[in-house]
Design a protein around this motif. Structure first.
Motif, PDB file in Angstrom:
ATOM      1  N   ILE A  17      93.400 -35.491 -23.936  1.00 16.66           N
ATOM      2  CA  ILE A  17      92.053 -35.051 -24.311  1.00 16.66           C
ATOM      3  C   ILE A  17      91.025 -36.037 -23.761  1.00 16.66           C
ATOM      4  CG2 ILE A  17      90.480 -34.698 -26.245  1.00 16.66           C
ATOM      5  CD1 ILE A  17      92.855 -33.618 -27.837  1.00 16.66           C
ATOM      6  N   ALA A  18      91.278 -37.339 -23.945  1.00 14.80           N
ATOM      7  CA  ALA A  18      90.361 -38.363 -23.424  1.00 14.80           C
ATOM      8  C   ALA A  18      90.282 -38.296 -21.904  1.00 14.80           C
ATOM      9  CB  ALA A  18      90.811 -39.742 -23.876  1.00 14.80           C
ATOM     10  N   PHE A  19      91.425 -38.073 -21.258  1.00 17.13           N
ATOM     11  CA  PHE A  19      91.456 -37.954 -19.800  1.00 17.13           C
ATOM     12  C   PHE A  19      90.638 -36.755 -19.330  1.00 17.13           C
ATOM     13  CE2 PHE A  19      93.541 -36.095 -16.029  1.00 17.13           C
ATOM     14  CZ  PHE A  19      93.303 -37.110 -15.118  1.00 17.13           C
ATOM     15  N   SER A  20      90.779 -35.616 -20.011  1.00 16.46           N
ATOM     16  CA  SER A  20      90.041 -34.418 -19.598  1.00 16.46           C
ATOM     17  C   SER A  20      88.538 -34.594 -19.796  1.00 16.46           C
ATOM     18  CB  SER A  20      90.541 -33.189 -20.353  1.00 16.46           C
ATOM     19  OG  SER A  20      90.254 -33.287 -21.726  1.00 16.46           O
ATOM     20  N   LEU A  21      88.139 -35.236 -20.894  1.00 19.22           N
ATOM     21  CA  LEU A  21      86.710 -35.494 -21.105  1.00 19.22           C
ATOM     22  C   LEU A  21      86.168 -36.482 -20.073  1.00 19.22           C
ATOM     23  CD1 LEU A  21      86.633 -35.614 -25.000  1.00 19.22           C
ATOM     24  CD2 LEU A  21      85.480 -33.945 -23.537  1.00 19.22           C
ATOM     25  N   THR A  22      86.973 -37.477 -19.725  1.00 12.29           N
ATOM     26  CA  THR A  22      86.563 -38.437 -18.693  1.00 12.29           C
ATOM     27  C   THR A  22      86.420 -37.745 -17.340  1.00 12.29           C
ATOM     28  OG1 THR A  22      87.695 -40.205 -19.879  1.00 12.29           O
ATOM     29  CG2 THR A  22      87.154 -40.623 -17.571  1.00 12.29           C
ATOM     30  N   CYS A  23      87.381 -36.876 -17.006  1.00 10.63           N
ATOM     31  CA  CYS A  23      87.293 -36.139 -15.738  1.00 10.63           C
ATOM     32  C   CYS A  23      86.063 -35.231 -15.712  1.00 10.63           C
ATOM     33  CB  CYS A  23      88.555 -35.322 -15.509  1.00 10.63           C
ATOM     34  SG  CYS A  23      89.980 -36.312 -15.071  1.00 10.63           S
ATOM     35  N   ALA A  24      85.778 -34.575 -16.838  1.00 16.76           N
ATOM     36  CA  ALA A  24      84.600 -33.711 -16.910  1.00 16.76           C
ATOM     37  C   ALA A  24      83.328 -34.528 -16.724  1.00 16.76           C
ATOM     38  CB  ALA A  24      84.557 -32.971 -18.240  1.00 16.76           C
ATOM     39  N   PHE A  25      83.276 -35.700 -17.322  1.00 18.25           N
ATOM     40  CA  PHE A  25      82.116 -36.577 -17.164  1.00 18.25           C
ATOM     41  C   PHE A  25      81.987 -37.027 -15.710  1.00 18.25           C
ATOM     42  CE2 PHE A  25      80.154 -40.852 -17.441  1.00 18.25           C
ATOM     43  CZ  PHE A  25      78.906 -40.463 -17.899  1.00 18.25           C
ATOM     44  N   MET A  26      83.111 -37.369 -15.093  1.00 20.51           N
ATOM     45  CA  MET A  26      83.077 -37.787 -13.687  1.00 20.51           C
ATOM     46  C   MET A  26      82.625 -36.640 -12.776  1.00 20.51           C
ATOM     47  SD  MET A  26      83.779 -40.901 -13.538  1.00 20.51           S
ATOM     48  CE  MET A  26      84.473 -42.188 -14.519  1.00 20.51           C
ATOM     49  N   LEU A  27      83.045 -35.414 -13.086  1.00 16.96           N
ATOM     50  CA  LEU A  27      82.579 -34.265 -12.294  1.00 16.96           C
ATOM     51  C   LEU A  27      81.070 -34.072 -12.449  1.00 16.96           C
ATOM     52  CD1 LEU A  27      85.448 -31.688 -12.858  1.00 16.96           C
ATOM     53  CD2 LEU A  27      84.780 -32.745 -10.694  1.00 16.96           C
ATOM     54  N   ASN A  28      80.553 -34.343 -13.647  1.00 10.39           N
ATOM     55  CA  ASN A  28      79.101 -34.246 -13.843  1.00 10.39           C
ATOM     56  C   ASN A  28      78.352 -35.372 -13.129  1.00 10.39           C
ATOM     57  OD1 ASN A  28      79.286 -31.944 -15.338  1.00 10.39           O
ATOM     58  ND2 ASN A  28      78.504 -32.832 -17.221  1.00 10.39           N
ATOM     59  N   LEU A  29      79.032 -36.485 -12.863  1.00  4.85           N
ATOM     60  CA  LEU A  29      78.390 -37.597 -12.156  1.00  4.85           C
ATOM     61  C   LEU A  29      78.208 -37.322 -10.665  1.00  4.85           C
ATOM     62  CD1 LEU A  29      80.109 -40.764 -13.674  1.00  4.85           C
ATOM     63  CD2 LEU A  29      77.894 -39.800 -14.255  1.00  4.85           C
ATOM     64  N   LEU A  30      79.015 -36.401 -10.131  1.00  6.23           N
ATOM     65  CA  LEU A  30      78.934 -36.106  -8.698  1.00  6.23           C
ATOM     66  C   LEU A  30      77.570 -35.512  -8.352  1.00  6.23           C
ATOM     67  CD1 LEU A  30      82.506 -34.690  -8.078  1.00  6.23           C
ATOM     68  CD2 LEU A  30      81.607 -36.908  -7.415  1.00  6.23           C
ATOM     69  N   PRO A  31      77.123 -35.663  -7.120  1.00  9.52           N
ATOM     70  CA  PRO A  31      75.772 -35.225  -6.744  1.00  9.52           C
ATOM     71  C   PRO A  31      75.536 -33.723  -6.805  1.00  9.52           C
ATOM     72  CG  PRO A  31      76.895 -36.252  -4.866  1.00  9.52           C
ATOM     73  CD  PRO A  31      77.794 -36.363  -6.043  1.00  9.52           C
ATOM     74  N   TRP A  32      76.583 -32.909  -6.917  1.00 10.72           N
ATOM     75  CA  TRP A  32      76.355 -31.463  -6.953  1.00 10.72           C
ATOM     76  C   TRP A  32      75.753 -31.016  -8.275  1.00 10.72           C
ATOM     77  CZ3 TRP A  32      82.213 -30.986  -6.424  1.00 10.72           C
ATOM     78  CH2 TRP A  32      82.821 -31.054  -7.666  1.00 10.72           C
ATOM     79  N   GLY A  33      75.597 -31.923  -9.224  1.00 11.65           N
ATOM     80  CA  GLY A  33      75.014 -31.577 -10.516  1.00 11.65           C
ATOM     81  C   GLY A  33      73.584 -31.079 -10.424  1.00 11.65           C
ATOM     82  N   ARG A  34      72.911 -31.390  -9.358  1.00  9.78           N
ATOM     83  CA  ARG A  34      71.526 -30.943  -9.177  1.00  9.78           C
ATOM     84  C   ARG A  34      71.440 -29.591  -8.480  1.00  9.78           C
ATOM     85  NH1 ARG A  34      69.607 -33.809 -12.939  1.00  9.78           N
ATOM     86  NH2 ARG A  34      69.735 -36.040 -12.627  1.00  9.78           N
TER      87      ARG A  34
END
Length: 171
Positions: A17-34
């Motif tokens: 669960i912690a790994f999946s939340l961390t991965c989701a956060f890292m995906l949101n950190l990528l520049p495609w978030g804009r």
């Protein structure tokens, strides 16, 4: 009524669960978030765990993830925390009902939750800055709902039992 098989899932690991939340956060950190239509992966994973594991991922985890996203996006502190907290609360409220449905029907139930999350974020931004982010921003919820079956398959994969039967294992 239902012709699809029901599987007995293994217990979920808190580390996963912690790994999946961390991965989701890292995906949101990528520049495609804009980009227009890029989904909020943290919200998607939070609603998934809120529905599937409401006792392990609750409102406190959603609040902390929201604060992390507030810091990352340099938004008003508490904007994402408020939206994620309400998202988690509503996901926990409907979790018993949603789990009875097939994955595509689950996606239809999740859509208003994700839409509400974006509406809260837009409303807070409108109140604070006086500017509206635009209606195209809500495309993110549609993309997230399209990704719901993939997210469900990925996050439930470690819990599925082996297909081949081993006579030394119970069940």
């Amino acid at each position: 009524m239902a012709t699809r098989p029901h599987y007995i899932l293994l217990p979920v690991s808190p580390l996963f669960i912690a790994f999946s939340l961390t991965c989701a956060f890292m995906l949101n950190l990528l520049p495609w978030g804009r980009w227009i239509g890029a989904p909020d992966f943290v919200a998607l994973v939070l609603v998934f765990w809120g529905i599937h594991q409401p006792r392990k991922v609750g409102i406190g985890v959603a609040f902390c993830m929201g604060l992390l996203m507030d810091v990352h996006e340099a938004t008003l502190l508490g904007e994402n925390a408020l939206a994620y907290t309400l998202l988690s609360y509503l996901a926990i409220m409907i979790h018993r009902r949603v789990l009875w449905f097939p994955v595509m029907t689950q996606a239809i139930h999740v859509f208003p939750l994700l839409l509400m999350t974006q509406a809260i974020q837009s409303l807070v931004q409108l109140i604070v800055t006086g500017r509206f982010g635009g209606w195209l921003r809500f495309v993110e919820s549609v993309v997230a709902v399209v990704l719901w079956p993939v997210i469900t398959w990925l996050l439930l994969a470690p819990q599925r039992r082996a297909v081949d039967k081993d006579h030394t294992r119970p069940i």
